[in-house]
Design a protein around this motif. Sequence first.
Motif, short mmCIF file in Angstrom:
data_model
loop_
_atom_site.label_atom_id
_atom_site.label_comp_id
_atom_site.label_asym_id
_atom_site.label_seq_id
_atom_site.Cartn_x
_atom_site.Cartn_y
_atom_site.Cartn_z
N LYS A 251 0.83 -1.21 0.00
CA LYS A 251 0.00 0.00 0.00
C LYS A 251 0.87 1.26 0.00
CE LYS A 251 -3.93 -2.09 2.43
NZ LYS A 251 -4.68 -2.12 3.73
N TYR A 252 1.97 1.20 0.76
CA TYR A 252 2.87 2.36 0.82
C TYR A 252 3.45 2.67 -0.56
CZ TYR A 252 7.20 4.94 1.61
OH TYR A 252 8.21 5.85 1.52
N LEU A 253 3.92 1.64 -1.25
CA LEU A 253 4.51 1.85 -2.58
C LEU A 253 3.46 2.35 -3.57
CD1 LEU A 253 6.81 -1.31 -2.86
CD2 LEU A 253 7.55 1.05 -2.58
N GLU A 254 2.26 1.78 -3.51
CA GLU A 254 1.20 2.18 -4.44
C GLU A 254 0.74 3.61 -4.17
OE1 GLU A 254 -1.76 -0.84 -4.03
OE2 GLU A 254 -0.47 -2.40 -4.88
N SER A 255 0.78 4.02 -2.91
CA SER A 255 0.37 5.40 -2.57
C SER A 255 1.36 6.43 -3.11
CB SER A 255 0.24 5.54 -1.05
OG SER A 255 1.53 5.44 -0.43
N ASN A 256 2.59 6.01 -3.38
CA ASN A 256 3.60 6.93 -3.91
C ASN A 256 3.51 7.09 -5.43
OD1 ASN A 256 5.62 7.94 -1.81
ND2 ASN A 256 5.42 5.79 -1.27
N MET A 257 2.71 6.26 -6.09
CA MET A 257 2.60 6.35 -7.55
C MET A 257 1.83 7.61 -7.95
SD MET A 257 4.21 3.73 -8.81
CE MET A 257 5.37 3.95 -7.45
N LEU A 258 2.39 8.34 -8.91
CA LEU A 258 1.75 9.58 -9.40
C LEU A 258 0.63 9.21 -10.36
CD1 LEU A 258 5.04 11.56 -10.13
CD2 LEU A 258 3.67 11.62 -8.05
N PRO A 259 -0.58 9.75 -10.15
CA PRO A 259 -1.73 9.29 -10.96
C PRO A 259 -1.80 9.86 -12.37
CG PRO A 259 -2.43 10.95 -9.36
CD PRO A 259 -0.98 10.70 -9.10
N ASP A 260 -1.20 11.01 -12.61
CA ASP A 260 -1.44 11.72 -13.88
C ASP A 260 -0.23 11.77 -14.81
OD1 ASP A 260 -4.05 12.32 -13.06
OD2 ASP A 260 -3.31 14.02 -11.88
N THR A 261 0.65 10.80 -14.72
CA THR A 261 1.80 10.79 -15.63
C THR A 261 1.37 10.41 -17.04
OG1 THR A 261 2.29 8.48 -15.19
CG2 THR A 261 3.37 10.11 -13.78
N GLU A 262 2.17 10.80 -18.02
CA GLU A 262 1.89 10.36 -19.38
C GLU A 262 2.20 8.86 -19.49
OE1 GLU A 262 4.62 11.93 -22.38
OE2 GLU A 262 5.88 12.66 -20.74
N LEU A 263 1.60 8.22 -20.48
CA LEU A 263 1.80 6.79 -20.67
C LEU A 263 3.03 6.54 -21.52
CD1 LEU A 263 -1.90 5.64 -21.27
CD2 LEU A 263 -0.63 5.73 -19.11
N ASN A 264 3.63 5.39 -21.32
CA ASN A 264 4.83 4.98 -22.05
C ASN A 264 4.41 4.29 -23.35
OD1 ASN A 264 7.64 4.70 -22.31
ND2 ASN A 264 7.60 2.63 -21.49
N THR A 265 4.85 4.80 -24.49
CA THR A 265 4.50 4.20 -25.78
C THR A 265 5.75 3.89 -26.58
OG1 THR A 265 4.32 6.30 -26.97
CG2 THR A 265 2.34 5.53 -25.83
N ASP A 266 5.58 3.12 -27.65
CA ASP A 266 6.73 2.75 -28.48
C ASP A 266 7.43 3.97 -29.07
OD1 ASP A 266 6.51 0.08 -28.07
OD2 ASP A 266 5.47 -0.37 -29.93
N TYR A 267 6.65 4.88 -29.63
CA TYR A 267 7.24 6.01 -30.35
C TYR A 267 7.43 7.25 -29.49
CZ TYR A 267 6.77 3.51 -34.79
OH TYR A 267 6.90 2.60 -35.82
N LYS A 268 6.95 7.20 -28.23
CA LYS A 268 7.25 8.26 -27.27
C LYS A 268 7.61 7.61 -25.94
CE LYS A 268 5.90 12.78 -25.58
NZ LYS A 268 4.84 13.81 -25.46
N PRO A 269 8.87 7.27 -25.76
CA PRO A 269 9.30 6.45 -24.61
C PRO A 269 9.44 7.26 -23.33
CG PRO A 269 11.17 6.94 -26.01
CD PRO A 269 9.98 7.56 -26.68
#
Length: 838
Positions: free
Chosen positions: A598-616
């Motif tokens: 739970k501690y690790l998951e609470s540190n995850m930022l919710p609004d980051t951009e997604l990782n894609t092939d052509y925009k890493p």
Amino acid sequence: MKTPYLLISLIFFSSFLYLITWSFSKLYILKKNTHLKIWNVILLLTFLVTAILGILLAAQVNYKWDIPYLKELLNWHVNFGIAMAIISVFHFINHWKYYWHIFSNDKNKLKRYNETQKSYLNKTIQSPYKKRDKIPVLLLGFSAIIIQLVLIREIFSIISGNELIIGIVLSNWMIITGLGAYLGKYSHKIKHSDRFVKFVLLLLPILSIIIVFSINSLKNSVFLPGSIISLYQIIYSTFIILFPVCFLSGYLFTHLSFQLSQKYKQNFIDKTYAFEAIGSLTGGVVFNFILVYFFHSIQILTTLFIINLVVLKFYSAGQIRFQNLISRLLIALALILTFFVFDIDTFSKHFLYKNQNIVINKDTPYGNLIVTKNEDQINFFENSVLLFSTNNVIENEELVHFAMLQKDTINNVLLISGGIKGLANEINKYNIKQIDYVELNPWIIRTGKIFTESLNNKKLNIILKDAKIFIKKTSKKYDIAILDLPGPVTAQTNRFYTTDFFADLKKIVTPKAVIILKLPSTYNYISNSSVKVQSVIYNSLKSKFKNVRIIPGEYNYLIASDKLLQLNYLTLLNKHDFENEYVNEYYLDDYLLQERSKYLESNMLPDTELNTDYKPAAYFYYIAHWLDYFKSNYKPALFIFLVLVLVFIIFLKPLKLGLFTVGFSGASIQFVLIFAFQVIYGFVFQMIGILIMFFMAGLAIGAYFNKRITSKTNIKVFNKYQLALGLLNFIIIGLLILFKKFMIPSFIVYFIFVLIIFSVSVLTGILFSIATHINTNSIINISSSSYGADLAGSALGSVLTSIVFIPFLGIIQTLLLIALLNFLIISINWLRTGKYFS
């Protein structure tokens, strides 16, 4: 028959070789007669092999002979038959008029045709160059490309680098070569030109051997063993390493351009440029298809020295003395004994892997593979990055059981990498049908079979293929997918953490399948940059699967599924009767594990951009995370660098500014294509050499045939071709989008990549040739300034594209930026000169 015939490969390779000899005949390197003789001999050899194998196979059928390797012989018989058919087509193209006259029933026409052909083939074609004058230029290109490819591979593997390292090395290479070319304008003062040229061509491979040995043996002396090398250290250390070789090669180019132009009383800069590119093309072929498969780096450079020594013997005017011949033969023999009998390359690697016994040192198309042994533990390194070690029981148990305990019934398991380290043994504790183990590098499997017993498993099905391509093509369904990869530390590994990959993976797993991957542990300390890396991957995974949990352990394990995931592992373990050393009631505490999760998951930022092939995005944040280690503020240095570049550009005259932009565009597009190829196929080491090889071929053709392609050479024509270079970026964008949406056969994709890089380089060669003929300065100033501007642009393009544009903007936006830059420079030059397209 399981082994496919080499139809497409033989067509492609034969056509490429034919184009080389045909181009050489058109460039007066070979007589047309020699070109035809080469292919007649190859046609004869393919016929003989096909015929002999055919007779053996016929005898086996008729007389029931017991011939060993029958299937292999049949395969070779068909492949040589295919080659013979292809070369027969070339033969017909060369002699179609002869056959036409045979069937025309006009004996006089046939006689006249034969007489014409005989006189034409026997005639010595006069070239503006004498054969002797081409040799140093060809050798310079041949030597430079082999040295470049060897040093890039060595530096990349020793620094444990990513694509950023390639960009820095290429940038430094071009900056130093450009500096040498610019200062080469003073080379007219050299009194004994022939001696100087021969001395430099022999010195280049010697210096490179010293460099390769030094960077292997001194790395842990200059930098702290086990420490991460900072960006500043990489920049200045690679600059120092490359300086002697690059400066001399650039200086020698300007010197040769001046000497040849002075000798023939005309501007021969573009011809020198073309012949250097032909030498580079030849060196690229020799390196990529011969040397890299049989020799280590120092052995390759020794071979280069011997080639230069022998060729320069024939270049020397007059009869060579017997004593000199004997001395050269003795030098060659001494080098062969030193570097081929005694493996100096592996000896130098021992300084990198202290207190470890190196049992395998192998250069592969995927990188340098080192296998070391330390007591009972076997360690596998690729480009100095530890892939895995055997006997790591904790990691093996966590990676397997954290995923597989979630499922009651498991039939098929997909394992991506890590099969050698013992994961299959843990998976076999469950009642499963099959493990499909996917590994890209076949040399890892070969060495694994030698040193471990992990692959001796009846349920283990080894698949030698890139996992991304395998997942797109397979129709099999899996209940568990285990990704044992090192994280998005390079563009190559980033491809396995993108939404594109997760979407493809979801298509081949069952509805309630479980996927697990690992990232570096952050429980004890979590920095802002590492949070961003892990948040991007966490959110990318969550965009494709309903439930994603983070389980702390030796690593942060991310498990994903569309089913509800449980973290009460002690309860889940009670359903099974196998024993574990670590994943058991003595090692795990469910409550503590859930709280840490739970501690690790609470540190995850919710609004980051997604990782894609052509925009890493994950790769970009990983670079930022890597830079965070050094607590350095790079913004002032970047600002000063950009100001200096801007000042340099402002003071460039229109023609030099155009050349600078052309160099920038060529290098940037080349780097984008290397990155895109890696995204699609997962390996880039060999492709770098092939793309550079075709780039050089295009440069040679564009520079040499410019006058045949363009009727005029002025700033208007220059602007038109630069416009074409800008527009080409939109075609590349369209093709890359097409590759992403559709599964196109590999040979077509390979061909298109080669065609794109060839087109870019032809335009670059034409533009360089036009620029050198428009310029009215002295020959030596034209040569030094034009070559210098071209390389300065290439250097800036390499470093900005690798460090900033691709990680921050993505591939598509980078290509748009390159196109807009060309349009902008064309507009600026138009405002300065008032000369546009008409």
